[in-house]
Write a protein that holds these residues in place. Sequence first.
Motif, PDB file in Angstrom:
ATOM      1  N   SER A   5      10.578 -40.212 143.178  1.00 27.41           N
ATOM      2  CA  SER A   5      11.051 -39.743 144.484  1.00 27.41           C
ATOM      3  C   SER A   5      10.059 -40.153 145.537  1.00 27.41           C
ATOM      4  CB  SER A   5      11.173 -38.229 144.489  1.00 27.41           C
ATOM      5  OG  SER A   5      11.403 -37.788 145.796  1.00 27.41           O
ATOM      6  N   ASP A   6      10.565 -40.572 146.672  1.00 30.44           N
ATOM      7  CA  ASP A   6       9.655 -40.721 147.800  1.00 30.44           C
ATOM      8  C   ASP A   6      10.257 -39.968 148.967  1.00 30.44           C
ATOM      9  OD1 ASP A   6      11.780 -42.296 148.251  1.00 30.44           O
ATOM     10  OD2 ASP A   6      10.661 -44.145 148.614  1.00 30.44           O
ATOM     11  N   GLY A   7      11.174 -39.087 148.638  1.00 25.68           N
ATOM     12  CA  GLY A   7      11.874 -38.377 149.694  1.00 25.68           C
ATOM     13  C   GLY A   7      11.652 -36.887 149.593  1.00 25.68           C
ATOM     14  N   ILE A   8      12.753 -36.161 149.706  1.00 27.44           N
ATOM     15  CA  ILE A   8      12.674 -34.705 149.734  1.00 27.44           C
ATOM     16  C   ILE A   8      12.801 -34.180 148.313  1.00 27.44           C
ATOM     17  CG2 ILE A   8      13.883 -32.649 150.572  1.00 27.44           C
ATOM     18  CD1 ILE A   8      14.921 -34.665 152.858  1.00 27.44           C
ATOM     19  N   VAL A   9      11.874 -33.331 147.924  1.00 28.96           N
ATOM     20  CA  VAL A   9      11.959 -32.714 146.592  1.00 28.96           C
ATOM     21  C   VAL A   9      12.252 -31.230 146.783  1.00 28.96           C
ATOM     22  CG1 VAL A   9      10.794 -32.235 144.404  1.00 28.96           C
ATOM     23  CG2 VAL A   9      10.333 -34.377 145.613  1.00 28.96           C
ATOM     24  N   ILE A  10      13.313 -30.764 146.110  1.00 21.23           N
ATOM     25  CA  ILE A  10      13.666 -29.347 146.148  1.00 21.23           C
ATOM     26  C   ILE A  10      13.241 -28.750 144.813  1.00 21.23           C
ATOM     27  CG2 ILE A  10      15.575 -27.698 146.328  1.00 21.23           C
ATOM     28  CD1 ILE A  10      17.082 -29.915 147.943  1.00 21.23           C
ATOM     29  N   ILE A  11      12.352 -27.767 144.867  1.00 21.83           N
ATOM     30  CA  ILE A  11      11.904 -27.123 143.626  1.00 21.83           C
ATOM     31  C   ILE A  11      12.783 -25.891 143.417  1.00 21.83           C
ATOM     32  CG2 ILE A  11       9.934 -26.229 142.328  1.00 21.83           C
ATOM     33  CD1 ILE A  11       8.082 -27.539 144.377  1.00 21.83           C
ATOM     34  N   GLY A  12      13.555 -25.897 142.342  1.00 19.13           N
ATOM     35  CA  GLY A  12      14.465 -24.778 142.038  1.00 19.13           C
ATOM     36  C   GLY A  12      15.916 -25.195 142.198  1.00 19.13           C
ATOM     37  N   GLY A  13      16.657 -25.107 141.107  1.00 16.27           N
ATOM     38  CA  GLY A  13      18.071 -25.523 141.114  1.00 16.27           C
ATOM     39  C   GLY A  13      19.013 -24.346 140.990  1.00 16.27           C
ATOM     40  N   GLY A  14      18.651 -23.202 141.595  1.00 15.40           N
ATOM     41  CA  GLY A  14      19.588 -22.077 141.696  1.00 15.40           C
ATOM     42  C   GLY A  14      20.523 -22.332 142.876  1.00 15.40           C
ATOM     43  N   ILE A  15      21.235 -21.293 143.297  1.00 18.41           N
ATOM     44  CA  ILE A  15      22.214 -21.469 144.387  1.00 18.41           C
ATOM     45  C   ILE A  15      21.536 -21.960 145.674  1.00 18.41           C
ATOM     46  CG2 ILE A  15      22.135 -18.992 145.051  1.00 18.41           C
ATOM     47  CD1 ILE A  15      25.228 -21.267 145.235  1.00 18.41           C
ATOM     48  N   ASP A  35      14.136 -28.457 138.267  1.00 22.14           N
ATOM     49  CA  ASP A  35      14.211 -27.072 137.797  1.00 22.14           C
ATOM     50  C   ASP A  35      13.598 -27.005 136.411  1.00 22.14           C
ATOM     51  OD1 ASP A  35      16.140 -24.419 138.611  1.00 22.14           O
ATOM     52  OD2 ASP A  35      15.301 -24.519 136.591  1.00 22.14           O
ATOM     53  N   ARG A  36      12.838 -25.968 136.176  1.00 26.12           N
ATOM     54  CA  ARG A  36      12.140 -25.890 134.888  1.00 26.12           C
ATOM     55  C   ARG A  36      13.077 -25.477 133.747  1.00 26.12           C
ATOM     56  NH1 ARG A  36       9.457 -20.268 136.141  1.00 26.12           N
ATOM     57  NH2 ARG A  36      11.448 -19.233 135.950  1.00 26.12           N
ATOM     58  N   ASP A  37      14.228 -24.913 134.067  1.00 30.66           N
ATOM     59  CA  ASP A  37      15.175 -24.513 133.025  1.00 30.66           C
ATOM     60  C   ASP A  37      16.078 -25.683 132.653  1.00 30.66           C
ATOM     61  OD1 ASP A  37      14.215 -21.972 132.838  1.00 30.66           O
ATOM     62  OD2 ASP A  37      15.683 -21.101 134.220  1.00 30.66           O
ATOM     63  N   SER A  38      16.955 -25.423 131.664  1.00 31.25           N
ATOM     64  CA  SER A  38      17.943 -26.450 131.337  1.00 31.25           C
ATOM     65  C   SER A  38      19.217 -26.161 132.137  1.00 31.25           C
ATOM     66  CB  SER A  38      18.243 -26.440 129.843  1.00 31.25           C
ATOM     67  OG  SER A  38      18.837 -25.211 129.519  1.00 31.25           O
ATOM     68  N   GLU A  39      20.110 -27.132 132.176  1.00 29.76           N
ATOM     69  CA  GLU A  39      21.325 -26.982 132.976  1.00 29.76           C
ATOM     70  C   GLU A  39      22.191 -25.831 132.469  1.00 29.76           C
ATOM     71  OE1 GLU A  39      23.305 -30.665 133.832  1.00 29.76           O
ATOM     72  OE2 GLU A  39      25.141 -29.659 134.425  1.00 29.76           O
ATOM     73  N   THR A  40      22.098 -25.547 131.175  1.00 29.71           N
ATOM     74  CA  THR A  40      22.972 -24.518 130.581  1.00 29.71           C
ATOM     75  C   THR A  40      22.388 -23.107 130.706  1.00 29.71           C
ATOM     76  OG1 THR A  40      21.927 -24.988 128.481  1.00 29.71           O
ATOM     77  CG2 THR A  40      24.053 -26.050 128.883  1.00 29.71           C
ATOM     78  N   GLU A  41      21.171 -23.000 131.208  1.00 26.23           N
ATOM     79  CA  GLU A  41      20.521 -21.674 131.342  1.00 26.23           C
ATOM     80  C   GLU A  41      21.344 -20.762 132.256  1.00 26.23           C
ATOM     81  OE1 GLU A  41      16.977 -20.326 129.553  1.00 26.23           O
ATOM     82  OE2 GLU A  41      17.361 -22.438 129.917  1.00 26.23           O
ATOM     83  N   LEU A 207      28.770 -27.817 142.857  1.00 25.60           N
ATOM     84  CA  LEU A 207      27.656 -28.308 143.678  1.00 25.60           C
ATOM     85  C   LEU A 207      26.901 -29.422 142.950  1.00 25.60           C
ATOM     86  CD1 LEU A 207      26.326 -24.908 145.093  1.00 25.60           C
ATOM     87  CD2 LEU A 207      27.334 -26.770 146.439  1.00 25.60           C
ATOM     88  N   ARG A 208      26.661 -29.212 141.645  1.00 25.77           N
ATOM     89  CA  ARG A 208      25.974 -30.261 140.858  1.00 25.77           C
ATOM     90  C   ARG A 208      26.753 -31.566 140.922  1.00 25.77           C
ATOM     91  NH1 ARG A 208      25.859 -26.481 136.404  1.00 25.77           N
ATOM     92  NH2 ARG A 208      23.995 -25.240 136.668  1.00 25.77           N
ATOM     93  N   GLU A 217      19.527 -36.850 142.377  1.00 24.68           N
ATOM     94  CA  GLU A 217      19.237 -36.447 141.003  1.00 24.68           C
ATOM     95  C   GLU A 217      18.903 -34.966 140.906  1.00 24.68           C
ATOM     96  OE1 GLU A 217      16.729 -38.813 137.703  1.00 24.68           O
ATOM     97  OE2 GLU A 217      16.084 -39.154 139.763  1.00 24.68           O
ATOM     98  N   ILE A 218      19.317 -34.358 139.800  1.00 30.80           N
ATOM     99  CA  ILE A 218      18.849 -33.002 139.470  1.00 30.80           C
ATOM    100  C   ILE A 218      18.135 -33.154 138.131  1.00 30.80           C
ATOM    101  CG2 ILE A 218      19.480 -30.584 139.144  1.00 30.80           C
ATOM    102  CD1 ILE A 218      22.214 -31.231 140.414  1.00 30.80           C
ATOM    103  N   ILE A 219      16.846 -32.857 138.122  1.00 28.24           N
ATOM    104  CA  ILE A 219      16.069 -33.057 136.898  1.00 28.24           C
ATOM    105  C   ILE A 219      15.729 -31.689 136.308  1.00 28.24           C
ATOM    106  CG2 ILE A 219      14.068 -34.200 135.885  1.00 28.24           C
ATOM    107  CD1 ILE A 219      13.880 -35.897 138.441  1.00 28.24           C
ATOM    108  N   TYR A 220      16.266 -31.411 135.118  1.00 27.58           N
ATOM    109  CA  TYR A 220      16.035 -30.117 134.472  1.00 27.58           C
ATOM    110  C   TYR A 220      14.817 -30.172 133.558  1.00 27.58           C
ATOM    111  CZ  TYR A 220      20.326 -28.424 136.485  1.00 27.58           C
ATOM    112  OH  TYR A 220      21.282 -28.018 137.393  1.00 27.58           O
ATOM    113  N   GLN A 221      14.415 -29.026 133.076  1.00 29.52           N
ATOM    114  CA  GLN A 221      13.266 -28.855 132.168  1.00 29.52           C
ATOM    115  C   GLN A 221      12.009 -29.526 132.737  1.00 29.52           C
ATOM    116  OE1 GLN A 221      15.620 -30.107 128.687  1.00 29.52           O
ATOM    117  NE2 GLN A 221      15.134 -28.090 127.871  1.00 29.52           N
ATOM    118  N   THR A 222      11.855 -29.353 134.029  1.00 31.30           N
ATOM    119  CA  THR A 222      10.723 -29.952 134.737  1.00 31.30           C
ATOM    120  C   THR A 222      10.157 -28.903 135.687  1.00 31.30           C
ATOM    121  OG1 THR A 222      11.797 -32.108 134.612  1.00 31.30           O
ATOM    122  CG2 THR A 222      10.083 -31.874 136.267  1.00 31.30           C
ATOM    123  N   GLU A 223       8.972 -28.423 135.360  1.00 33.35           N
ATOM    124  CA  GLU A 223       8.394 -27.329 136.155  1.00 33.35           C
ATOM    125  C   GLU A 223       7.322 -27.848 137.112  1.00 33.35           C
ATOM    126  OE1 GLU A 223       6.953 -24.078 133.834  1.00 33.35           O
ATOM    127  OE2 GLU A 223       6.149 -23.022 135.589  1.00 33.35           O
TER     128      GLU A 223
END
Length: 415
Positions: A5-15, A35-41, A207-208, A217-223
């Motif tokens: 990424s060289d742009g905007i990073v959003i930490i947290g993939g909740g609502i 998001d540090r969780d998995s998509e199915t969390e 939304l996803r 991109e939405i990258i899961y399991q990444t804290e």
Amino acid sequence: MQPKSDGIVIIGGGIIGLCTAYYAIQQGLKVTVIDRDSETEQSSSIGNAGMIVPSHFIPLAAPGIIAKGMRWMMNPESPFYIKPKLNWELAKWGIQFWKHANEKHTHAVKALLAELNLKSRQLFSELAEQEEFGLKKRGLLMLCKTQKGLDSEANIANIAKELNIHAEVCNSKRIAQLDPAIDMDVAGGVWFEQDCHLNPHQLMSALRKKIRQAGSEIIYQTEATDFITKENKVTAISLTNGETIPASQVVMACGAWSPNITHKLGKKLCMQAGKGYSLTLQKPTQLPELCSIFSEAKVAVTPIGTSLRVAGTMEIGGNNLDINPRRVQGIIKSVKEYFPKFQDHDFAEITPWAGLRPCSPDGLPYIGNMPKISNVIVATGHAMMGLSLGPITGQIVTSILTKSIPPDPKLQVRF
Ligand SMILES: Cc1cc2nc3c(=O)[nH]c(=O)nc-3n(C[C@H](O)[C@H](O)[C@H](O)COP(=O)(O)OP(=O)(O)OC[C@H]3O[C@@H](n4cnc5c(N)ncnc54)[C@H](O)[C@@H]3O)c2cc1C
């Protein structure tokens, strides 16, 4: 996956994170969500009661809540509990909560909360024209078991009308007319016609899909664990796997975990997790058509497709998802009291879900720039209204990212 990424990073993939990504993309911005969780969390943004609530213009720090809370503390099945412990963060939050639980504060913030919720409702309507997520615009019934409860809700209905929120005070006969699909044992209630309900799981999936279709991109399991800064800016985010992700701007939307991450930039947000439970009945004995809240018991009930979700409890006691069976029993007991066709066996096979609400002490979300760091925005603290305020929060954050409209000063990072 190698994060780039060289742009905007959003930490947290909740609502909040996903709505921010969605509205940023609408403005032509490129974002990466991690998001540090998995998509199915089953996060808070999925297991919640699915209500869109213009009726909720009174903040959690409401007048009278301290006295009521003290009484509730004695009852292990009550809807509200603060776990007493020697902890500076909890003490600081408690002092601010106490300072704001009065008429003056409610008066100062009610119009803002109503406006944000009404705008968000409009954005949900617009989104529902493109995607299906079970949005039902039928209103919410605030159900009262007692005349005393109804009198108190009628006072709130009067304030609602001043704020252009439709509110009809109803006797039990009128309530039965509004939702004939369910037997209710109540003295009456208030019908908030503009409130809505939806399927939170379908909303998050929609939304996803939109975010990915736009090439983001939405990258899961990444804290996110820390930040690399230069002068007063974040240039990159450190991740658990030892990698870093470069960022031109950062949005922190980490829900109840936000204080841990803002702390890395020198400011621990004043916030506590408010744990709640939900129970989803796949084949309910009866399926109401409207969502409702049991006013005295503080339990929310929502028809989601053919299932029925029952949610409640606000436990301030740290960031854990342990289930307290006594409080779950309290929720079940109230359903039997308000909806007498329901019995214990209806709940026998149901596994309770727990989630954490990110609670600021004054009941307003934090939406604004991080102090002293010019390219980091905080978006959290929505407590029991995070779903409802998701779209408007996404729009406000996007206007900060594009430097178009500054947010209301009441929402800035405070305490
Ligand atoms: C029982 C219950 C019922 C509710 N009912 C309603 C309702 O009817 N209507 C309503 O409006 N609201 C409701 N809410 C509140 C609502 O669910 C929350 O306010 C909302 O989900 C908060 O969204 P969020 O995006 O801020 O946080 P979350 O949904 O918690 O998302 C935060 C995300 O950040 C991730 N994260 C945290 N730290 C890091 C890190 N360091 N790195 C990477 N990722 C990280 C987490 O994994 C998580 O996925 C309810 C809540 C509960 C518990």
